[in-house]
Enzyme design. Structure first.
Site, PDB file in Angstrom:
ATOM      1  N   ILE A   1       5.236   3.178   7.419  1.00 25.47           N
ATOM      2  CA  ILE A   1       5.381   4.620   7.628  1.00 25.47           C
ATOM      3  C   ILE A   1       4.007   5.266   7.549  1.00 25.47           C
ATOM      4  O   ILE A   1       3.233   4.967   6.636  1.00 25.47           O
ATOM      5  CB  ILE A   1       6.293   5.196   6.516  1.00 25.47           C
ATOM      6  CG1 ILE A   1       7.710   4.610   6.658  1.00 25.47           C
ATOM      7  CG2 ILE A   1       6.314   6.728   6.577  1.00 25.47           C
ATOM      8  CD1 ILE A   1       8.550   4.770   5.419  1.00 25.47           C
TER       9      ILE A   1
ATOM     10  N   ASP B   1       5.919   2.887   1.942  1.00 24.51           N
ATOM     11  CA  ASP B   1       5.118   1.718   2.310  1.00 24.51           C
ATOM     12  C   ASP B   1       4.302   2.089   3.546  1.00 24.51           C
ATOM     13  O   ASP B   1       4.847   2.239   4.639  1.00 24.51           O
ATOM     14  CB  ASP B   1       6.072   0.546   2.604  1.00 24.51           C
ATOM     15  CG  ASP B   1       5.337  -0.751   2.883  1.00 24.51           C
ATOM     16  OD1 ASP B   1       4.148  -0.696   3.276  1.00 24.51           O
ATOM     17  OD2 ASP B   1       5.960  -1.824   2.706  1.00 24.51           O
ATOM     18  N   HIS B   2       3.008   2.244   3.348  1.00 27.62           N
ATOM     19  CA  HIS B   2       2.161   2.750   4.418  1.00 27.62           C
ATOM     20  C   HIS B   2       2.026   1.759   5.572  1.00 27.62           C
ATOM     21  O   HIS B   2       1.579   2.108   6.663  1.00 27.62           O
ATOM     22  CB  HIS B   2       0.777   3.100   3.854  1.00 27.62           C
ATOM     23  CG  HIS B   2       0.053   4.173   4.627  1.00 27.62           C
ATOM     24  ND1 HIS B   2       0.396   4.546   5.913  1.00 27.62           N
ATOM     25  CD2 HIS B   2      -0.995   4.974   4.280  1.00 27.62           C
ATOM     26  CE1 HIS B   2      -0.411   5.496   6.339  1.00 27.62           C
ATOM     27  NE2 HIS B   2      -1.263   5.784   5.364  1.00 27.62           N
ATOM     28  N   ARG B   3       2.446   0.498   5.351  1.00 29.81           N
ATOM     29  CA  ARG B   3       2.397  -0.463   6.445  1.00 29.81           C
ATOM     30  C   ARG B   3       3.448  -0.109   7.502  1.00 29.81           C
ATOM     31  O   ARG B   3       3.328  -0.488   8.665  1.00 29.81           O
ATOM     32  CB  ARG B   3       2.674  -1.886   5.929  1.00 29.81           C
ATOM     33  CG  ARG B   3       1.610  -2.394   4.962  1.00 29.81           C
ATOM     34  CD  ARG B   3       2.022  -3.725   4.370  1.00 29.81           C
ATOM     35  NE  ARG B   3       3.300  -3.616   3.661  1.00 29.81           N
ATOM     36  CZ  ARG B   3       3.976  -4.657   3.180  1.00 29.81           C
ATOM     37  NH1 ARG B   3       3.521  -5.885   3.349  1.00 29.81           N
ATOM     38  NH2 ARG B   3       5.107  -4.475   2.537  1.00 29.81           N
TER      39      ARG B   3
ATOM     40  N   PRO C   1       0.856  -1.196   0.000  1.00 29.16           N
ATOM     41  CA  PRO C   1       0.000   0.000   0.000  1.00 29.16           C
ATOM     42  C   PRO C   1       0.892   1.246   0.000  1.00 29.16           C
ATOM     43  O   PRO C   1       1.632   1.471   0.964  1.00 29.16           O
ATOM     44  CB  PRO C   1      -0.789  -0.124   1.306  1.00 29.16           C
ATOM     45  CG  PRO C   1      -0.002  -1.052   2.167  1.00 29.16           C
ATOM     46  CD  PRO C   1       0.868  -1.889   1.298  1.00 29.16           C
TER      47      PRO C   1
END
Lengths: 295, 458
Positions: free
Chosen positions: A271, A267-269, A91
């Site tokens: 950050i 990477d939104h997982r 994501p």
């Protein structure tokens, strides 16, 4: 005896499909290979979903007019599989900012003759690399990698920066090691050496991989912004487009200021958005005042 | 007259005919060249099949004899050698005629004669030229004749032994491999006093030592003299018989009415002028091939005995199918290490995969488990003697790596284990598979259970 476990019918099916079963086992990272594994294709294993969907664009293009066709190279296919997987599985969010390069350009102009005397062409990119390294030191979460199962976060104590290089045979990403310990001239000299060798395909496997973060610099070509794709297992990538001299209101006047657009996909997982905004603000600040490079 | 074919197969043994038939089934125009009047090669005409017919006779004699202990006395068998030979020939002939029919139905042209290569696309048979697109060399092997031996028609090779000319009072067999042991079994049952001379310390040299020792003991208890670690140093033909001077574990002279040489087979690779087609043939007659059965010349294949050890019909058959499929453009390959070996002795000795000696020599992490047939109800109820089922497995994964069986019907029982290893089965897979009771196949499940600690039959 090979260590891959597969029944005779599976081995025969692999042979019929032209699949190297040892290679497949390596890609899938396991020992047992079944017919199901073969049916969910080989080197695009992580992109089975996109494979199925791509059936929709399996079109006879010749019906619309004259065309020619050529095989994609193995190099392109590997890159395609990696990019598809990165885009499908991670994501990603892209954060945009800009950096005032007035001070960097002034410093670069001052150092240029000195650099040339040492046989080094001092580019702006060297400053971006150094500034990124300095910023990464302050934001350990950006210098990290997530395990494939998402259960472990590896925090790196080293700072290696990948540089995306456009070559005749495709995209390559040689990596500068231990950038945090190196001076600006050495960084500039190593970038030009790696880039030249990448273009001649003279880069060894040990000179790629393991980066903290990658820089994709389109500044020399153009553009105002783009959304780079994270290069896993890294958790962020920095895109740079063309610096434009822009009138900036300094409170009393419009000042002509060279602004470099910065685009960071992450990477939104790992950050979150606030961290990304702080990271980019710090990077911009470091570039705006190169004295921070010394901190 | 010059004719031309898609594929010519040289040699109609079990590899050659399988190859020719498969190629024809795949739509190729096929010729099969064979010097014998019948198809089937050594296997059918003077090997596997006639020896099994004689071994069946031997088994009946021996079983009838052992039935005395059960209160069933059939008396001494009356042996009509002509009828026994006739029966054997009848079986062979029925099978070879069957093959001729299968060839005809597939429109495979059979050409009688010896093939010699002229070039990479041409060979001659009886002076006539045959043009081919692809060729498969399947010309087999022949018994090795020991050097320095006298010319004497009382000295046989395996072919001569299977002709069943006479039942010698005293028979010496030189070579304690599978062929020698089977011939010993046949002639001992027919009444010959048989001695085997074997150079190495073990009969059936490549088999598991423990299983081979059980066969050794049983043969000895049936009256066969086994001289391992013994070399024949001199052979003399006298009017009274053949005299063999021996050295080693047995020192002295063996006197025999007939002698069988069974010291192995030599590949026929250099009998075909294959070099004229550019095909590499090694000095020992072996033609090297890759896993697609291709020689160094891309349109010429080789299969069977002349591609090296193990020289076994079932290996040749599989290679034959591979060569035919590859020749027809399919991506086939002989992709297995598992070629089962069976000595059709009494009891039979059968093995596949890794043996204990190989595991030790190659540093393979392994464990063994076994089940003695003395504890098998079915074995005792069937009058079976000593036997052992033995598995070699990986202690970490429990995968089966190799198997050896000695006992009645071991050759049939082995098939389960060949499949098990091909399918990467574990001890649990075998132990949890329900085996019918009472059968000899239970000994396989019991061996697995023993290793797992779940066995209740021992």
């Amino acid at each position: 005896m090979s260590t891959v476990i597969a029944s005779p019918s599976v081995r025969a099916a692999a042979r019929r499909q032209g699949v190297n079963i040892n290679e497949l086992a390596r890609i899938l990272d396991r020992q047992h290979i079944t017919l199901d594994d073969l049916n969910t294709k080989t080197d695009q294993a992580p992109t089975a979903g996109t494979q199925a969907m791509s059936q929709y664009w399996d079109v006879d293009h010749a019906q619309y007019g004259k065309l020619s066709q050529s095989e994609t190279s193995k190099f392109d296919r590997i890159a395609a599989a990696n990019l598809s997987a990165a885009n499908a599985l991670i994501p990603q969010v892209t954060h945009h900012d800009e950096a005032d390069l007035s001070a960097v350009e002034a410093l670069r102009a001052k150092l240029k003759p000195e650099a040339l005397a040492q046989g080094v062409k001092l580019t702006t990119l060297a400053f971006f690399v150094k500034a990124l390294a300095v910023t990464l030191k302050q934001f350990p979460k950006f210098n990290a990698s997530l395990s494939p199962d998402g259960e472990t976060l590896f925090m790196k104590e080293y700072v290696h920066i990948g540089i995306a290089v456009d070559t005749d045979f495709g995209l390559m990403v040689p990596v500068l090691r231990d950038v945090d310990t190196k001076g600006i001239l050495q960084i500039a000299s190593e970038i030009s050496d790696l880039a030249n060798r990448a273009k001649n395909r003279k880069i060894g496997p040990s000179e790629m991989g393991g980066a903290s973060m990658t820089i994709s610099n389109l500044g020399g070509i153009g553009g105002t912004a783009f959304t780079p794709i994270v290069n896993p297992p890294e958790v962020a990538i920095l895109g740079i487009t063309r610096t434009r001299v822009t009138p900036v209101w300094n409170g009393s006047d419009f000042e002509p200021t060279p602004l470099a657009p910065l685009d960071m996909s992450y990477d939104h997982r790992v950050i979150n958005g606030a961290d990304a905004a702080k990271f980019m603000a710090t990077l911009s600040k470091t570039l705006a005042d190169p004295r921070f490079l010394l901190v | 007259m010059t004719s031309s074919v898609d594929l010519v197969v040289i040699g109609a043994g079990p590899g050659g005919y399988a190859c020719a038939f498969r190629a024809a089934d795949l739509g190729m125009k096929v010729a099969l060249v064979e010097p014998r009047a019948q198809l089937g090669g050594v296997c059918l005409n003077e090997g596997c099949i006639p020896s099994k017919a004689l071994l069946h006779g031997a088994e009946i004699i021996k079983e009838a004899h052992h039935m005395r202990d059960w209160g069933l006395d059939f008396g001494q068998p009356k042996i009509d050698l002509d009828r026994l030979r006739g029966k054997k020939d009848e079986i062979v002939s029925a099978l070879t005629q069957g093959l001729a029919g299968l060839a005809k139905r597939r429109k495979v042209e059979t050409i009688s004669g010896y093939a010699k290569f002229k070039g990479p696309n041409e060979l001659s048979v009886n002076g006539e030229s045959l043009i081919f697109e692809k060729a498969v060399i399947a010309a087999g092997s022949e018994p090795i004749a020991l050097p320095g031996w006298p010319e004497d028609d009382r000295i046989w090779n395996s072919t001569g032994a299977l002709e069943l000319r006479t039942i010698p009072d005293q028979l010496v067999i030189v070579g304690g491999g599978i062929i020698g042991l089977e011939m010993a079994t046949v002639y001992a049952a027919l009444g010959s006093e048989v001695s085997i001379v074997e150079m190495s310390p073990q009969i059936a040299g490549t088999a598991d030592a423990e299983c081979a020792a059980i066969l050794h003991q049983t043969l000895q208890s049936e009256g066969i003299a086994l001289h391992t670690n013994t070399r024949v140093t001199r052979v003399q033909a006298t009017p009274e018989g053949i005299e063999l001077s021996c050295e080693g574990q047995f020192e002295g002279t063996l006197r025999a009415d007939n002698v069988i040489q069974a010291v192995g087979r030599r590949a026929n690779g250099n009998k075909l002028d294959a070099h004229l087609a550019g095909v590499e043939v090694m000095e020992n007659g072996i033609i090297p091939v890759d896993e697609q059965c291709r020689t160094n010349v891309s349109n010429i294949f080789a299969i069977g005995d002349l591609t090296g050890n193990p020289m076994l019909a079932h290996r040749a058959t599989h290679q034959g199918h591979v060569a035919a499929e590859v020749a027809a453009g399919h991506p086939a390959a002989l992709d297995t290490q598992l070629i089962p070996s069976v000595a059709y002795t009494q009891p039979e000795l059968a093995w596949v995969g890794l043996t204990l000696a190989e595991a030790k020599a190659n540093g393979v992490v392994h464990k063994t488990t076994s089940f003695p047939w003395a504890a098998s109800g079915r074995n005792l109820a069937s009058g079976g003697g000593n036997g052992l089922t033995k598995l070699i497995y990986c202690p970490d994964t429990h995968r089966i790596l190799g198997a050896s069986i000695v006992g009645k019907g071991a050759g049939e029982l082995l098939a389960e284990l060949v499949l098990a290893i091909e399918m990467s089965a574990t001890l649990e897979d075998i132990a949890l598979t329900v085996h019918a009771h009472p059968t000899l196949s239970e000994t396989i499940a019991f061996s697995a259970e023993r290793a797992l600690g779940t066995l209740t039959d021992l």
